[in-house]
Scaffold this active site. Structure first.
Site, mmCIF file in Angstrom:
data_model
loop_
_atom_site.group_PDB
_atom_site.id
_atom_site.type_symbol
_atom_site.label_atom_id
_atom_site.label_comp_id
_atom_site.label_asym_id
_atom_site.label_seq_id
_atom_site.Cartn_x
_atom_site.Cartn_y
_atom_site.Cartn_z
ATOM 1 N N ASP A 84 71.865 -30.772 5.200
ATOM 2 C CA ASP A 84 71.452 -29.422 5.569
ATOM 3 C C ASP A 84 70.279 -29.018 4.671
ATOM 4 O O ASP A 84 70.309 -29.222 3.465
ATOM 5 C CB ASP A 84 72.615 -28.436 5.384
ATOM 6 C CG ASP A 84 72.218 -27.031 5.811
ATOM 7 O OD1 ASP A 84 71.776 -26.271 4.939
ATOM 8 O OD2 ASP A 84 72.341 -26.713 6.990
ATOM 9 N N ASN A 138 61.661 -19.565 7.797
ATOM 10 C CA ASN A 138 61.363 -18.899 9.070
ATOM 11 C C ASN A 138 60.989 -17.447 8.853
ATOM 12 O O ASN A 138 60.058 -16.924 9.476
ATOM 13 C CB ASN A 138 62.574 -18.992 10.013
ATOM 14 C CG ASN A 138 62.679 -20.345 10.696
ATOM 15 O OD1 ASN A 138 61.661 -21.020 10.896
ATOM 16 N ND2 ASN A 138 63.875 -20.761 11.039
ATOM 17 N N ASP A 189 59.344 -24.967 12.355
ATOM 18 C CA ASP A 189 59.430 -26.186 13.173
ATOM 19 C C ASP A 189 58.700 -27.342 12.502
ATOM 20 O O ASP A 189 59.147 -28.494 12.548
ATOM 21 C CB ASP A 189 58.828 -25.924 14.567
ATOM 22 C CG ASP A 189 59.715 -25.011 15.411
ATOM 23 O OD1 ASP A 189 60.879 -24.788 15.015
ATOM 24 O OD2 ASP A 189 59.250 -24.524 16.452
ATOM 25 N N GLU A 243 69.135 -26.590 11.290
ATOM 26 C CA GLU A 243 68.527 -27.359 10.193
ATOM 27 C C GLU A 243 69.458 -28.442 9.677
ATOM 28 O O GLU A 243 69.282 -28.922 8.555
ATOM 29 C CB GLU A 243 68.115 -26.425 9.051
ATOM 30 C CG GLU A 243 69.250 -25.722 8.342
ATOM 31 C CD GLU A 243 69.601 -24.379 8.972
ATOM 32 O OE1 GLU A 243 70.156 -23.540 8.274
ATOM 33 O OE2 GLU A 243 69.333 -24.187 10.187
#
Length: 556
Positions: A428, A436, A445, A471
């Site tokens: 993770d 973000n 992205d 993620e």
């Protein structure tokens, strides 16, 4: 009846000349006012250095002059008035400020943010490498320098977010002299990552940085600003100044060596070329021209910055951004361009019609064969595309969750039949939500894709990588026991943390490792690895944990 008397030619010329002179004299006040309106003053927030190279290059390369502007650039520095105060008092037309500009706006001051040059702030605490200070928590009980508010906001917010009360520190007013860190007069020096680290390297003093960006605190810096009155009175001149300045920044970033030489020769002779070059390279990472349009400002990010100031008690609400973020309003007359394009389009249409008629006449006999071949190829391509879409993650290009489940079931059957070891790694990305929030989902992205590519490039051909969701990633490792999988995961963790993925954006990862045990299904194996991932998160992130038979963690 009397005849008209003709005026002599010489007298007619004299009368016309007098009339022209009278008209010019009548227009002189207007012309003088227009010329004065085009004189612009820019107040910098510090001493001359590469931090302001874009404005220097706009002046030196004539970009301001081409825009019809006469610009004066005034340096700032210790002992100089605050650029915002000069702007509000009308002593300058433009100023450079940090994100604390939003505080003045919330106080009702008529300021407008025109362009954010640095997408990330260079402010950081600098500590000696031989100290025991590694994290914000380690600053408790230590002497730490702070610049006057709001310059220190990023550092204070970092403390607050990490649960450190500022009263636990021995706060000192900054001396603007990094020698104090070497002499032991302070334990943590507040500086710019683009400046003081070079000086410490020259002094051969190892150091560490406590960078707010690594703790989710990321503010704009060096924001070009003006007052509302000037924008209302001279919108065209303001727009021209912005565009010429951004053009200067683009030139400076595209031509670093030339810009460093010019800044050294004309503005900062006391700074060495090596120091200016170091500053230029570090600032380019913070400006991020490859990822973000020069000067870009995100309203949502300004909202988050303002909320941070409110949480810190440095400002009072409410947060009103209407009129604070500049929007381009100057319209241009493109009628001639449209006429030229229309004429060109008409010519292209005529030529295209003739060419199309000729092509139809010459290719009519082969059309049916081509249609059949194209239909067959499209069917094959469509089948391949459907298979690819079903089996791969569209963003990262790695196996989809459905495909990795199919592969895992097959590997579990093979392990059951032949007794081969089989390991699974659950990964993770740490604090991915802040990426973000601060940079937008497009940059997020890019980070996901970069993580996947970096991991895939260091896996074996027999290993399978899948984006499990969001993620999270899963790595399936056939013929691999727990110890081997742990070593591989630790190597991958180090690779992620070693250097930024994109521009100045770096991420770390937390890993959970588990080995398949006889009788386990895929769900149980994933659950064991997920428990270890949860443990890695709880223990501080950026680490690897492996599942053993004695582990009995609760379900998450």
């Amino acid at each position: 009846m009397s005849l008209p008397v003709e005026t002599p030619p010489g007298k007619r010329n004299t009368t016309s000349l007098r009339l022209v002179l009278a008209l010019l004299l009548m227009q002189l006040p207007c012309l003088s006012e227009a010329m004065a309106a085009e004189k612009m003053r820019l107040q910098l927030r510090w001493l001359p250095q590469f931090q302001f190279a874009g404005y220097y290059m706009a002046l030196e390369k004539g970009f301001y002059a081409q825009a019809g502007l006469e610009v004066e650039i005034h340096p700032g520095g210790p002992g100089k008035p605050n650029p915002i105060d000069l702007l509000l008092e009308g002593d300058t037309d433009f100023a450079i400020a940090n994100s604390g500009l939003i505080i003045a706006r919330m106080q009702g001051k008529p300021l407008v943010a025109l362009a954010a040059i640095m997408q990330s702030s260079p402010v950081a605490w600098i500590v000696r490498a031989d100290s025991d200070i590694y994290t914000p928590q380690d600053l408790a009980g230590k002497r730490a320098m702070l610049m006057p508010a709001p310059e220190s906001a990023e550092l204070l917010i970092t403390l607050a977010r990490e649960g450190v009360d500022r009263d636990q520190l021995q706060l000192q007013q900054t001396s603007f002299n990094p020698q104090d860190l070497i002499d032991g007069k302070t334990d943590a020096y507040d500086g710019y990552i683009s400046n003081e680290p070079f000086w410490l390297q020259q002094q051969k003093v190892p150091y560490r940085l406590i960078n707010p960006r690594e703790y989710g605190v990321n503010f704009y810096n060096d924001v070009l600003t003006t007052r509302e009155a000037l924008l209302q009175q001279s919108p065209a001149q303001v727009e021209a100044f912005i565009q010429a300045s951004l053009r200067g920044w683009q030139y400076a970033l595209d031509n670093l060596d030339e810009s460093v030489q010019l800044v050294h020769q004309r503005y900062a002779p006391d700074k060495s070329l090596e120091h200016l070059r170091f500053e230029a390279e570090q600032l380019k990472k913070l400006i991020m021209p490859e990822l973000v349009q020069l000067g870009h400002m995100n309203p949502g990010r300004w909202q988050a910055i303002a909320q941070s100031y409110l949480d810190l008690g440095m400002a009072e609400g409410p947060i009103e951004l209407d009129g604070f973020i500049y929007k381009h309003k100057v319209a241009t007359d493109n009628s001639l361009l449209y006429q030229v394009l229309g004429g060109a389009l008409l010519v292209l249409l005529l030529v295209g019609a003739v060419a199309l008629r000729f092509a139809r006449l010459t290719q009519k006999l082969r059309l049916e064969v081509r249609r059949r071949q194209q239909a067959e190829q499209e069917l094959r391509d469509s089948n391949l595309q459907l298979e690819r879409l079903a089996n791969t993650d569209r963003l990262t290009g790695q196996w989809s969750r459905l495909k990795i489940e199919e592969l895992a079931h097959n590997e579990i059957k093979r392990a059951e039949r032949y007794g081969f070891p089989l390991a699974l790694v659950f990964l993770d990305i740490d604090r991915f939500k802040s990426v973000n929030d601060q940079y937008g989902h497009d940059v997020g992205d890019c980070v996901l894709t970069g993580v996947a590519q970096r991991i895939r490039s260091h896996l074996r051909d027999s290993d399978s990588l899948s984006r499990w969701g969001g993620e999270e990633f899963i790595i399936l490792m056939p013929h691999t026991d727990l110890d081997q999988a742990y070593l591989i995961a630790e190597k991958l963790r180090g690779l992620l943390a070693a250097e930024p993925l994109t521009g100045s954006i770096g991420v770390t990862g937390s890993f959970g490792v588990a080995q398949w045990q006889p009788g386990q299904g895929l769900g149980e194996l994933v659950h064991c690895a997920d428990l270890m991932l949860y443990r890695a998160k709880q223990l501080g992130r950026n680490r690897v944990e492996r599942f053993s038979s004695g582990d009995t963690l609760p379900l998450v």
